[in-house]
Scaffold this motif. Structure first.
Motif, PDB file in Angstrom:
ATOM      1  N   THR A 106       0.828  -1.209   0.000  1.00  0.00           N
ATOM      2  CA  THR A 106       0.000   0.000   0.000  1.00  0.00           C
ATOM      3  C   THR A 106       0.858   1.253   0.000  1.00  0.00           C
ATOM      4  N   ILE A 107       1.941   1.211   0.739  1.00  0.00           N
ATOM      5  CA  ILE A 107       2.837   2.380   0.787  1.00  0.00           C
ATOM      6  C   ILE A 107       3.336   2.689  -0.627  1.00  0.00           C
ATOM      7  N   GLU A 108       3.751   1.639  -1.337  1.00  0.00           N
ATOM      8  CA  GLU A 108       4.197   1.799  -2.736  1.00  0.00           C
ATOM      9  C   GLU A 108       3.099   2.455  -3.570  1.00  0.00           C
ATOM     10  N   HIS A 109       1.908   1.908  -3.412  1.00  0.00           N
ATOM     11  CA  HIS A 109       0.753   2.368  -4.186  1.00  0.00           C
ATOM     12  C   HIS A 109       0.452   3.842  -3.892  1.00  0.00           C
ATOM     13  N   LEU A 110       0.400   4.182  -2.604  1.00  0.00           N
ATOM     14  CA  LEU A 110       0.066   5.555  -2.230  1.00  0.00           C
ATOM     15  C   LEU A 110       1.138   6.530  -2.697  1.00  0.00           C
ATOM     16  N   SER A 111       2.407   6.084  -2.644  1.00  0.00           N
ATOM     17  CA  SER A 111       3.480   7.011  -2.998  1.00  0.00           C
ATOM     18  C   SER A 111       3.427   7.363  -4.482  1.00  0.00           C
ATOM     19  N   LEU A 112       2.851   6.476  -5.281  1.00  0.00           N
ATOM     20  CA  LEU A 112       2.686   6.771  -6.704  1.00  0.00           C
ATOM     21  C   LEU A 112       1.368   7.503  -6.973  1.00  0.00           C
ATOM     22  N   VAL A 113       0.278   6.925  -6.479  1.00  0.00           N
ATOM     23  CA  VAL A 113      -1.051   7.461  -6.789  1.00  0.00           C
ATOM     24  C   VAL A 113      -1.212   8.917  -6.311  1.00  0.00           C
ATOM     25  N   PHE A 114      -0.626   9.219  -5.160  1.00  0.00           N
ATOM     26  CA  PHE A 114      -0.769  10.574  -4.606  1.00  0.00           C
ATOM     27  C   PHE A 114       0.516  11.385  -4.723  1.00  0.00           C
ATOM     28  N   HIS A 115       1.405  11.004  -5.664  1.00  0.00           N
ATOM     29  CA  HIS A 115       2.724  11.644  -5.652  1.00  0.00           C
ATOM     30  C   HIS A 115       2.652  13.156  -5.820  1.00  0.00           C
ATOM     31  N   ARG A 116       1.652  13.636  -6.540  1.00  0.00           N
ATOM     32  CA  ARG A 116       1.593  15.089  -6.745  1.00  0.00           C
ATOM     33  C   ARG A 116       1.112  15.820  -5.493  1.00  0.00           C
ATOM     34  N   PHE A 117       0.355  15.133  -4.657  1.00  0.00           N
ATOM     35  CA  PHE A 117      -0.051  15.752  -3.392  1.00  0.00           C
ATOM     36  C   PHE A 117       1.111  15.730  -2.406  1.00  0.00           C
ATOM     37  N   LEU A 118       1.884  14.638  -2.474  1.00  0.00           N
ATOM     38  CA  LEU A 118       2.976  14.470  -1.504  1.00  0.00           C
ATOM     39  C   LEU A 118       4.079  15.501  -1.697  1.00  0.00           C
ATOM     40  N   THR A 119       4.093  16.160  -2.855  1.00  0.00           N
ATOM     41  CA  THR A 119       5.093  17.213  -3.041  1.00  0.00           C
ATOM     42  C   THR A 119       4.453  18.600  -2.991  1.00  0.00           C
ATOM     43  N   SER A 120       3.184  18.650  -2.603  1.00  0.00           N
ATOM     44  CA  SER A 120       2.578  19.984  -2.532  1.00  0.00           C
ATOM     45  C   SER A 120       1.684  20.136  -1.305  1.00  0.00           C
ATOM     46  N   GLY A 121       2.278  19.870  -0.164  1.00  0.00           N
ATOM     47  CA  GLY A 121       1.591  20.221   1.075  1.00  0.00           C
ATOM     48  C   GLY A 121       0.871  19.112   1.809  1.00  0.00           C
ATOM     49  N   LEU A 171      -3.650  10.003  -9.435  1.00  0.00           N
ATOM     50  CA  LEU A 171      -3.403   9.067 -10.532  1.00  0.00           C
ATOM     51  C   LEU A 171      -4.474   7.972 -10.538  1.00  0.00           C
ATOM     52  N   ILE A 172      -5.129   7.799 -11.676  1.00  0.00           N
ATOM     53  CA  ILE A 172      -6.192   6.799 -11.783  1.00  0.00           C
ATOM     54  C   ILE A 172      -5.712   5.578 -12.571  1.00  0.00           C
ATOM     55  N   ILE A 173      -5.175   5.835 -13.742  1.00  0.00           N
ATOM     56  CA  ILE A 173      -4.709   4.737 -14.596  1.00  0.00           C
ATOM     57  C   ILE A 173      -3.307   5.088 -15.055  1.00  0.00           C
ATOM     58  N   TRP A 174      -2.464   4.069 -15.166  1.00  0.00           N
ATOM     59  CA  TRP A 174      -1.121   4.366 -15.660  1.00  0.00           C
ATOM     60  C   TRP A 174      -0.527   3.160 -16.373  1.00  0.00           C
ATOM     61  N   GLY A 175       0.483   3.481 -17.195  1.00  0.00           N
ATOM     62  CA  GLY A 175       1.227   2.406 -17.849  1.00  0.00           C
ATOM     63  C   GLY A 175       0.456   1.708 -18.942  1.00  0.00           C
ATOM     64  N   THR A 176      -0.366   2.442 -19.679  1.00  0.00           N
ATOM     65  CA  THR A 176      -1.088   1.833 -20.810  1.00  0.00           C
ATOM     66  C   THR A 176      -1.148   2.831 -21.958  1.00  0.00           C
ATOM     67  N   TRP A 177      -1.138   2.277 -23.174  1.00  0.00           N
ATOM     68  CA  TRP A 177      -1.324   3.149 -24.353  1.00  0.00           C
ATOM     69  C   TRP A 177      -2.775   3.055 -24.834  1.00  0.00           C
ATOM     70  N   PHE A 178      -3.656   2.444 -24.072  1.00  0.00           N
ATOM     71  CA  PHE A 178      -5.064   2.282 -24.452  1.00  0.00           C
ATOM     72  C   PHE A 178      -5.200   1.692 -25.846  1.00  0.00           C
ATOM     73  N   LYS A 179      -4.318   0.787 -26.171  1.00  0.00           N
ATOM     74  CA  LYS A 179      -4.347   0.131 -27.486  1.00  0.00           C
ATOM     75  C   LYS A 179      -4.152   1.103 -28.647  1.00  0.00           C
ATOM     76  N   LEU A 180      -3.732   2.326 -28.329  1.00  0.00           N
ATOM     77  CA  LEU A 180      -3.462   3.278 -29.418  1.00  0.00           C
ATOM     78  C   LEU A 180      -2.106   2.981 -30.033  1.00  0.00           C
ATOM     79  N   GLY A 181      -1.251   2.409 -29.235  1.00  0.00           N
ATOM     80  CA  GLY A 181       0.072   2.060 -29.715  1.00  0.00           C
ATOM     81  C   GLY A 181       0.464   0.788 -29.015  1.00  0.00           C
ATOM     82  N   ARG A 182       1.435   0.083 -29.536  1.00  0.00           N
ATOM     83  CA  ARG A 182       1.826  -1.152 -28.896  1.00  0.00           C
ATOM     84  C   ARG A 182       2.898  -0.887 -27.854  1.00  0.00           C
TER      85      ARG A 182
END
Ligand SMILES: Nc1ncnc2c1ncn2[C@@H]1O[C@H](COP(=O)(O)OP(=O)(O)O)[C@@H](O)[C@H]1O
Ligand SMILES: [Mg+2]
Length: 483
Positions: free
Chosen positions: A187-202, A281-292
């Motif tokens: 969970t710590i890993e997950h939170l540090s990524l999902v909320f990374h923009r909050f964690l650097t702004s207050g 962060l909601i979704i990451w690491g995908t090209w949504f099938k737009l590219g391989r």
């Protein structure tokens, strides 16, 4: 026609609401969303191994009074179609209850507002027994008996969420505390990524008093991260911003960077779009099938910011762990994808491109012969010129045969696989003194051979790796001027 109210059977519905598919980490993230929406600047997660382990999430957000908690505890407390505040991370009015009770059987909320504490809980066993939607409320004395409730003492307004009786995890293991601790690490890993923009702004999040560091997927602290022009497009009056980043080549990543991106393997697997809803962060690491998922685009990551007023367009799910991007947004993103794939390809392009820069001689030449690529050792590099001058015909033949054998036996497949896995050691020496000594030693030898050593020095100035070191080329130039 007449109406008949049809009330869901509480024990059944509340049990089935547990199965929305939350994982431990997505459940905690959903509770953190609420704290952020409540304006919290500090969130404390507490989970310590005990006989009956419990988990607390404490925030210093706006807090709730008694009737607000009552409303917050109600399933569907908000209409998903209502307009939300711009920075609200909530959506369906279900997160607090469904996330918490997906993991445990009892959720207690204590909140402090205007110096008054109020508390309610949902207890699945009590509901099963009463067969009714009955919240349990607590008196001041009862609140004071809750574990670590003194955490609220130092906070003016805030909320304390207590999760107890982790039945599902308990069933899946014979060591509940160890499993919980492991889940918390993930969970710590997950939170540090999902909320990374909050964690650097207050926002600070602590787990058992240790602070969660942000995990910036774009490695902005690395000076070699490149970024492309930010682009904006508007959908029904709401702006979506898109900013492509190209991470540095793996050889330019620090250990810290590699840890940030979750290891070398994830560097490749997590290329693609990073979609944020209100900076979360909601979704990451995908090209949504737009590219391989190409090896060559593995360094490309595209930040996409979508405001919450477009929620209706993209089928965001209750857990906020998946979302379907509408075609209209996909179409607009397409250009950026093309561009980032193309650019990151550049980062990976073979160092020895003959066509790339005619002023540089590369040790390896990449020749395109009617669509087929061959790699050849450049016979014009100064070292080979020197040998050609100094060896007799027999020795030259041996040398030529050796070069040919080297070219033929280039382990292309192994190199490809290893390079894709980021395993190729890049230990080219860039030490000026070492390179300089290397050049001068060969120049001395050229002098002995009676060769035009000035020509040779000029050749070194154009040859990799020497030509890439500015300090070295300056030194060689000085030697040339002084001769
Ligand atoms: N930590 C908190 N601090 C203040 N208010 C909260 C907190 N958690 C939940 N709430 C209130 O409870 C409501 C319901 O929360 P939730 O069930 O997660 O649904 P949603 O987040 O979609 O609104 C929120 O809209 C908010 O008003
Ligand atoms: Mg919520």
């Amino acid at each position: 026609m007449f109406n008949k109210e049809s009330i869901p059977f509480a024990p059944m519905l509340i049990e089935s609401m547990r199965s929305l598919g939350y994982s431990f980490q997505s459940a905690i993230a959903d509770l953190i969303d609420n704290s952020i929406s409540a304006g919290a600047t500090r969130i404390d997660i507490r989970l310590l191994p005990t006989e009956n382990p419990y988990l607390i999430i404490l925030d210093n957000g706006c807090g709730m009074n008694s009737s607000e908690i009552e409303e917050a505890m109600r399933y569907g407390s908000k209409n998903p179609l209502d307009e939300r505040k711009k920075d609200d991370l909530g959506r369906f009015g279900l997160g607090l209850k469904s996330a918490s009770l997906s993991q445990c059987r009892k959720l207690t909320v204590v909140s402090k507002k205007d110096n008054t504490m109020s508390s309610y809980s949902w207890d699945l066993d009590y509901i099963a027994q009463q067969e009714a939607w009955l919240l349990q409320g607590y008196s001041k004395e009862e609140i004071n008996e809750l574990p670590e409730i003194n955490l609220l003492d130092g906070i003016k307004n805030g909320t304390y969420i207590l999760l107890q009786n982790f039945d599902r995890i308990k069933e899946s293991t014979n060591d509940l505390n160890t499993t919980l601790t492991k889940s918390m690490d993930d969970t710590i890993e997950h939170l540090s990524l999902v909320f990374h923009r909050f964690l650097t702004s207050g926002l600070d999040i602590y787990v058992n008093n240790s602070k969660i560091e942000d995990k910036d997927p774009f490695l902005l602290t690395n000076k070699k991260t490149q970024f492309k022009r930010e682009q904006k497009f508007s959908i029904n009056g709401s702006n979506i911003t898109v900013k492509p980043y190209i991470l540095p080549h793996i050889s330019a990543l620090t250990k810290e960077d590699i840890k940030k991106v979750g290891g070398k393997e994830r560097l490749r697997n997590e290329q693609g779009f990073y979609v944020y809803r209100n900076k979360r962060l909601i979704i990451w690491g995908t090209w949504f099938k737009l590219g391989r998922k190409e090896e060559l685009s593995k360094l490309a990551r595209v930040k996409v910011d979508i405001p919450n007023d477009l929620d209706y367009m993209w089928n965001i799910d209750i857990k906020k762990s998946s979302a379907k991007l509408p075609d209209i947004i996909k179409r607009n993103l397409y250009n950026c994808v093309e561009q980032s794939i193309f650019s990151s390809e550049n980062v990976h392009k073979y160092r020895g491109r003959k066509e790339a820069n005619k002023d540089i001689s590369y040790i390896w030449e990449r020749n395109n012969i009617r669509g087929e690529i061959e790699y050849k050792i450049n016979r014009d590099i100064p070292q080979l010129k020197l040998l050609q001058e100094s060896l007799n015909d027999k020795e030259l033949k041996v040398l030529e045969s050796l070069l040919e054998k080297l070219e033929e036996s280039l382990p292309i497949n192994a190199l490809y696989v290893d390079a894709c896995n980021g395993k190729v050691k890049d230990d080219n020496s860039n030490d000026t003194e070492e390179l300089y000594a290397d050049v001068m030693e060969q120049i001395e030898y050229a002098k002995i051979q009676g060769m035009d050593y000035k020509m040779l020095l000029k050749a070194f100035l154009k040859t990799e790796p020497y030509c890439n070191n500015k300090e070295l080329t300056k030194k060689i130039q000085e030697v040339l001027e002084n001769e």
